[in-house]
Design a protein around this motif. Structure first.
Motif, PDB file in Angstrom:
ATOM      1  N   LEU A  26      67.339 -34.666  23.268  1.00  0.00           N
ATOM      2  CA  LEU A  26      68.432 -33.921  22.143  1.00  0.00           C
ATOM      3  C   LEU A  26      68.251 -32.725  21.921  1.00  0.00           C
ATOM      4  CD1 LEU A  26      67.811 -36.994  19.194  1.00  0.00           C
ATOM      5  CD2 LEU A  26      69.945 -36.670  20.757  1.00  0.00           C
ATOM      6  N   ILE A  27      68.958 -32.151  21.472  1.00  0.00           N
ATOM      7  CA  ILE A  27      69.228 -30.759  20.988  1.00  0.00           C
ATOM      8  C   ILE A  27      69.108 -30.393  19.442  1.00  0.00           C
ATOM      9  CG2 ILE A  27      69.729 -28.197  21.533  1.00  0.00           C
ATOM     10  CD1 ILE A  27      70.475 -29.525  23.781  1.00  0.00           C
ATOM     11  N   LEU A  28      67.999 -30.366  18.733  1.00  0.00           N
ATOM     12  CA  LEU A  28      68.029 -30.081  17.780  1.00  0.00           C
ATOM     13  C   LEU A  28      69.102 -28.433  17.237  1.00  0.00           C
ATOM     14  CD1 LEU A  28      67.524 -30.560  14.286  1.00  0.00           C
ATOM     15  CD2 LEU A  28      65.956 -29.357  14.319  1.00  0.00           C
ATOM     16  N   VAL A  29      69.740 -28.858  16.969  1.00  0.00           N
ATOM     17  CA  VAL A  29      71.041 -27.351  17.296  1.00  0.00           C
ATOM     18  C   VAL A  29      70.888 -26.239  15.386  1.00  0.00           C
ATOM     19  CG1 VAL A  29      73.384 -26.224  17.065  1.00  0.00           C
ATOM     20  CG2 VAL A  29      72.739 -28.267  18.095  1.00  0.00           C
ATOM     21  N   ASP A  30      70.561 -27.261  14.527  1.00  0.00           N
ATOM     22  CA  ASP A  30      70.691 -26.430  13.444  1.00  0.00           C
ATOM     23  C   ASP A  30      70.076 -27.164  12.274  1.00  0.00           C
ATOM     24  OD1 ASP A  30      73.388 -27.117  12.614  1.00  0.00           O
ATOM     25  OD2 ASP A  30      74.269 -24.956  13.683  1.00  0.00           O
ATOM     26  N   THR A  31      69.794 -26.592  11.459  1.00  0.00           N
ATOM     27  CA  THR A  31      69.146 -27.686   9.965  1.00  0.00           C
ATOM     28  C   THR A  31      69.263 -26.669   8.648  1.00  0.00           C
ATOM     29  OG1 THR A  31      68.227 -29.352   9.891  1.00  0.00           O
ATOM     30  CG2 THR A  31      66.618 -27.905  10.331  1.00  0.00           C
ATOM     31  N   PRO A  75      74.763 -10.458  19.112  1.00  0.00           N
ATOM     32  CA  PRO A  75      75.415  -9.504  19.961  1.00  0.00           C
ATOM     33  C   PRO A  75      77.143 -10.004  20.310  1.00  0.00           C
ATOM     34  CG  PRO A  75      73.898 -11.002  21.106  1.00  0.00           C
ATOM     35  CD  PRO A  75      73.657 -11.111  18.731  1.00  0.00           C
ATOM     36  N   ASP A  76      77.176  -8.711  20.836  1.00  0.00           N
ATOM     37  CA  ASP A  76      78.523  -8.885  21.238  1.00  0.00           C
ATOM     38  C   ASP A  76      78.744 -10.005  22.271  1.00  0.00           C
ATOM     39  OD1 ASP A  76      80.202  -7.096  19.409  1.00  0.00           O
ATOM     40  OD2 ASP A  76      79.644  -5.852  20.611  1.00  0.00           O
ATOM     41  N   GLY A  77      79.652 -10.892  22.640  1.00  0.00           N
ATOM     42  CA  GLY A  77      80.044 -11.863  23.466  1.00  0.00           C
ATOM     43  C   GLY A  77      79.581 -13.005  23.586  1.00  0.00           C
ATOM     44  N   LEU A  78      79.059 -13.660  22.786  1.00  0.00           N
ATOM     45  CA  LEU A  78      78.831 -15.179  22.530  1.00  0.00           C
ATOM     46  C   LEU A  78      79.739 -15.800  22.613  1.00  0.00           C
ATOM     47  CD1 LEU A  78      75.670 -14.667  19.539  1.00  0.00           C
ATOM     48  CD2 LEU A  78      75.651 -14.650  22.373  1.00  0.00           C
ATOM     49  N   VAL A  79      79.707 -16.449  22.821  1.00  0.00           N
ATOM     50  CA  VAL A  79      81.180 -18.010  23.093  1.00  0.00           C
ATOM     51  C   VAL A  79      80.154 -19.348  22.186  1.00  0.00           C
ATOM     52  CG1 VAL A  79      82.294 -17.244  24.798  1.00  0.00           C
ATOM     53  CG2 VAL A  79      80.562 -19.246  25.314  1.00  0.00           C
ATOM     54  N   LYS A  80      81.297 -19.742  21.737  1.00  0.00           N
ATOM     55  CA  LYS A  80      81.365 -20.983  20.777  1.00  0.00           C
ATOM     56  C   LYS A  80      79.888 -22.017  21.823  1.00  0.00           C
ATOM     57  CE  LYS A  80      82.905 -24.745  18.410  1.00  0.00           C
ATOM     58  NZ  LYS A  80      84.085 -25.285  17.766  1.00  0.00           N
ATOM     59  N   ASN A  81      79.195 -22.813  21.113  1.00  0.00           N
ATOM     60  CA  ASN A  81      78.156 -23.313  21.318  1.00  0.00           C
ATOM     61  C   ASN A  81      76.987 -22.970  21.838  1.00  0.00           C
ATOM     62  OD1 ASN A  81      79.792 -25.540  19.853  1.00  0.00           O
ATOM     63  ND2 ASN A  81      80.977 -25.592  21.765  1.00  0.00           N
ATOM     64  N   GLN A  82      77.334 -21.619  22.452  1.00  0.00           N
ATOM     65  CA  GLN A  82      76.200 -20.742  22.627  1.00  0.00           C
ATOM     66  C   GLN A  82      74.728 -20.821  22.097  1.00  0.00           C
ATOM     67  OE1 GLN A  82      77.238 -17.364  24.606  1.00  0.00           O
ATOM     68  NE2 GLN A  82      75.087 -16.491  25.756  1.00  0.00           N
ATOM     69  N   LYS A  83      73.384 -20.869  23.043  1.00  0.00           N
ATOM     70  CA  LYS A  83      72.878 -20.783  22.437  1.00  0.00           C
ATOM     71  C   LYS A  83      72.363 -19.259  21.864  1.00  0.00           C
ATOM     72  CE  LYS A  83      67.137 -21.638  23.574  1.00  0.00           C
ATOM     73  NZ  LYS A  83      66.716 -22.172  22.465  1.00  0.00           N
ATOM     74  N   ARG A  86      78.876 -29.203  30.276  1.00  0.00           N
ATOM     75  CA  ARG A  86      80.026 -29.705  29.092  1.00  0.00           C
ATOM     76  C   ARG A  86      80.120 -27.907  28.491  1.00  0.00           C
ATOM     77  NH1 ARG A  86      81.816 -33.911  27.371  1.00  0.00           N
ATOM     78  NH2 ARG A  86      82.642 -33.841  26.154  1.00  0.00           N
ATOM     79  N   PHE A  87      78.729 -27.435  28.487  1.00  0.00           N
ATOM     80  CA  PHE A  87      79.459 -25.693  27.774  1.00  0.00           C
ATOM     81  C   PHE A  87      79.612 -25.536  29.083  1.00  0.00           C
ATOM     82  CE2 PHE A  87      77.536 -21.445  28.129  1.00  0.00           C
ATOM     83  CZ  PHE A  87      78.347 -20.999  26.401  1.00  0.00           C
ATOM     84  N   GLU A  88      79.549 -24.932  30.103  1.00  0.00           N
ATOM     85  CA  GLU A  88      79.863 -23.793  31.865  1.00  0.00           C
ATOM     86  C   GLU A  88      81.484 -24.255  31.336  1.00  0.00           C
ATOM     87  OE1 GLU A  88      78.025 -25.105  34.462  1.00  0.00           O
ATOM     88  OE2 GLU A  88      75.992 -24.147  34.106  1.00  0.00           O
ATOM     89  N   LYS A  89      82.251 -25.836  30.858  1.00  0.00           N
ATOM     90  CA  LYS A  89      83.464 -26.574  31.211  1.00  0.00           C
ATOM     91  C   LYS A  89      84.186 -26.293  30.185  1.00  0.00           C
ATOM     92  CE  LYS A  89      82.658 -29.856  34.612  1.00  0.00           C
ATOM     93  NZ  LYS A  89      82.687 -31.538  34.907  1.00  0.00           N
ATOM     94  N   SER A  90      83.518 -25.579  28.935  1.00  0.00           N
ATOM     95  CA  SER A  90      84.206 -24.753  27.636  1.00  0.00           C
ATOM     96  C   SER A  90      84.469 -26.362  26.899  1.00  0.00           C
ATOM     97  CB  SER A  90      85.467 -24.028  28.124  1.00  0.00           C
ATOM     98  OG  SER A  90      84.602 -23.511  28.446  1.00  0.00           O
ATOM     99  N   LEU A  91      84.454 -27.126  27.011  1.00  0.00           N
ATOM    100  CA  LEU A  91      84.023 -28.734  26.218  1.00  0.00           C
ATOM    101  C   LEU A  91      82.892 -28.864  25.313  1.00  0.00           C
ATOM    102  CD1 LEU A  91      84.521 -31.057  29.072  1.00  0.00           C
ATOM    103  CD2 LEU A  91      86.460 -30.153  27.944  1.00  0.00           C
ATOM    104  N   GLU A  92      83.285 -28.820  23.981  1.00  0.00           N
ATOM    105  CA  GLU A  92      82.116 -29.314  22.992  1.00  0.00           C
ATOM    106  C   GLU A  92      81.298 -29.956  23.351  1.00  0.00           C
ATOM    107  OE1 GLU A  92      81.918 -28.617  19.613  1.00  0.00           O
ATOM    108  OE2 GLU A  92      83.403 -27.386  20.673  1.00  0.00           O
TER     109      GLU A  92
END
Length: 403
Positions: free
Chosen positions: A281-286, A215-223, A321-327
């Motif tokens: 922890l969050i398993l993000v990708d693999t 979808p459009d509108g995704l931002v970096k590090n978004q689920k 950190r996501f809400e503050k646009s931090l890594e």
């Protein structure tokens, strides 16, 4: 009848067994759903004692993010790491030191030897990213091998694997199988810094990636709305994204084999995410790799949920950190990737700068920290001055003679 190329991403949670459930029995769906819906994510836990049997109990040490950056355990481990920088396992030559071993295949991280009826996989300390070797990291090979062995054991209810034994901290002896030339990359978030990462292609305008509509509108590090599978072909020097249809049309896998392997990959990832979440922890990708055994069984091979093949974030700080646009706070090799991208062009520069020793030591600590957090086991660092290659040669020779 042939199966659909796109397996359902909604999995039967009754089939997922948790390592802390009695006798591996399924956790009720209601309990799993309750865990996943909790707003407060569990704190990270590290156990200071070696792994105990399922019938024993141990008291965990509740840790915050500070445990990653400070604390007595880090001080203890870092001292050993710094004293071991010169004793990394960067290359192996077991074909010259172990009777019976034949050809050697050198991968980015693993050296694979033909042992006749078996394969001997040696996980080295080489650190790869951007399809090249960046450095050697103390104890990295041991961490990856022992992390994978733990996950191989914990995921047998989802899929069989090729593991036969592990005669050394850096070695796995595995069944020979016909390896599918496809890597099954599963992603739960839009992130990454490499050319093939989901965030890189997404910000460049791609909205259909490996057969997945984004979808459009995704931002970096978004689920992502749901976990997605983005397979790649296993090319010699780099990985190439590919769709399920292309995999079958090009004869890389049959439709039935692809359906089975992709279904297992999504199940493994969902289970891995759940176990990671239970440990803060969050398993993000693999990525996963599969092969077919001599009896036609599809087997999980290579490695599972290691900090090399996977991205892990610390859950407690993710939303803020996501809400503050931090890594996100991470416990994988992403910060090493970012350092090289800041100091050179890792794709085009012929010669790369040496990674600073403090960066190498920090990455070694993060890998050990992740192992201890996930497995609830204390990482046992070899105290002997014996060279790693000599130890491996001796242990592999003894193991092969008894097979």
């Amino acid at each position: 009848m042939a199966q659909s190329l796109n397996p359902s991403k909604t999995l039967d949670l009754n089939q997922l067994r948790l390592s802390n459930s009695p006798s591996g029995s399924p956790l009720p769906v209601k309990s799993i759903s309750k865990l996943l819906k909790k707003k407060k994510i569990p704190s990270i836990m590290v156990y200071a004692s070696s792994k105990m049997s399922s019938t024993q109990h141990q008291t965990p040490l509740s840790l915050s993010l500070q445990a990653l950056t400070d604390g007595d355990r880090k001080t203890e481990v870092m001292n050993t790491i710094k004293n071991s920088v010169s004793n990394c396992l960067s290359e192996t030559h077991l074909d010259l030191t172990v009777p019976g071993l034949k050809s050697k295949t050198r991968g980015k991280v693993r050296d694979i030897y033909d042992g006749g009826d078996y394969l001997v996989l040696v996980t080295t300390d080489r650190q790869s990213a951007f399809d090249r070797i960046l450095a050697s990291i103390p104890f990295k090979g041991q961490v990856l091998n022992e992390t994978s062995l733990w996950w191989f054991s914990e995921t047998q209810h989802i899929t069989p694997n090729a593991v036969v034994s592990s005669p050394d901290k850096n070695v796995t002896i595995a069944k020979k199988c016909s390896v599918f030339p496809v890597e099954f990359v599963v992603r739960g978030y839009v992130t990454g810094s490499t050319d093939t990462s989901l965030w890189t292609v997404y910000k460049n305008g791609v909205r259909n990636y490996c057969g997945n509509a984004l979808p459009d509108g995704l931002v970096k590090n978004q689920k992502l709305p749901e976990n997605i599978l983005t397979p790649t072909t296993k090319a010699a020097d780099h990985d190439v994204p590919v769709t399920p249809q292309e995999i079958v049309q090009r004869g890389l896998m049959t439709q039935d084999d692809y359906f089975e392997a992709s279904t297992k990959a999504l199940s493994l990832f969902q289970y891995g995410q759940q176990v990671a979440l239970e440990h803060g922890l969050i398993l993000v990708d693999t990525k996963y790799e599969f092969g077919k055994g001599s009896d036609g069984t599809v087997l999980l091979i290579d490695e599972v949920h290691t900090p090399d093949s996977s991205r892990y974030w610390i859950a407690d700080s993710y939303e803020e950190r996501f809400e503050k646009s931090l890594e996100p706070d991470n416990i994988d090799k992403e910060f090493l990737r970012l350092w090289f991208k800041d100091h050179c062009n890792p794709y085009e520069d012929e010669v790369l700068p040496d990674a600073p020793e403090e960066l190498v030591s920090e990455l070694a600590w993060r890998y050990i920290f992740l192992y201890e957090t996930i497995t609830k086991s204390k990482f046992e660092m070899p105290m002997t001055k014996e060279h790693i290659h000599d130890r491996i040669s001796r242990n592999v020779s003894q193991a092969l003679s008894s097979l």
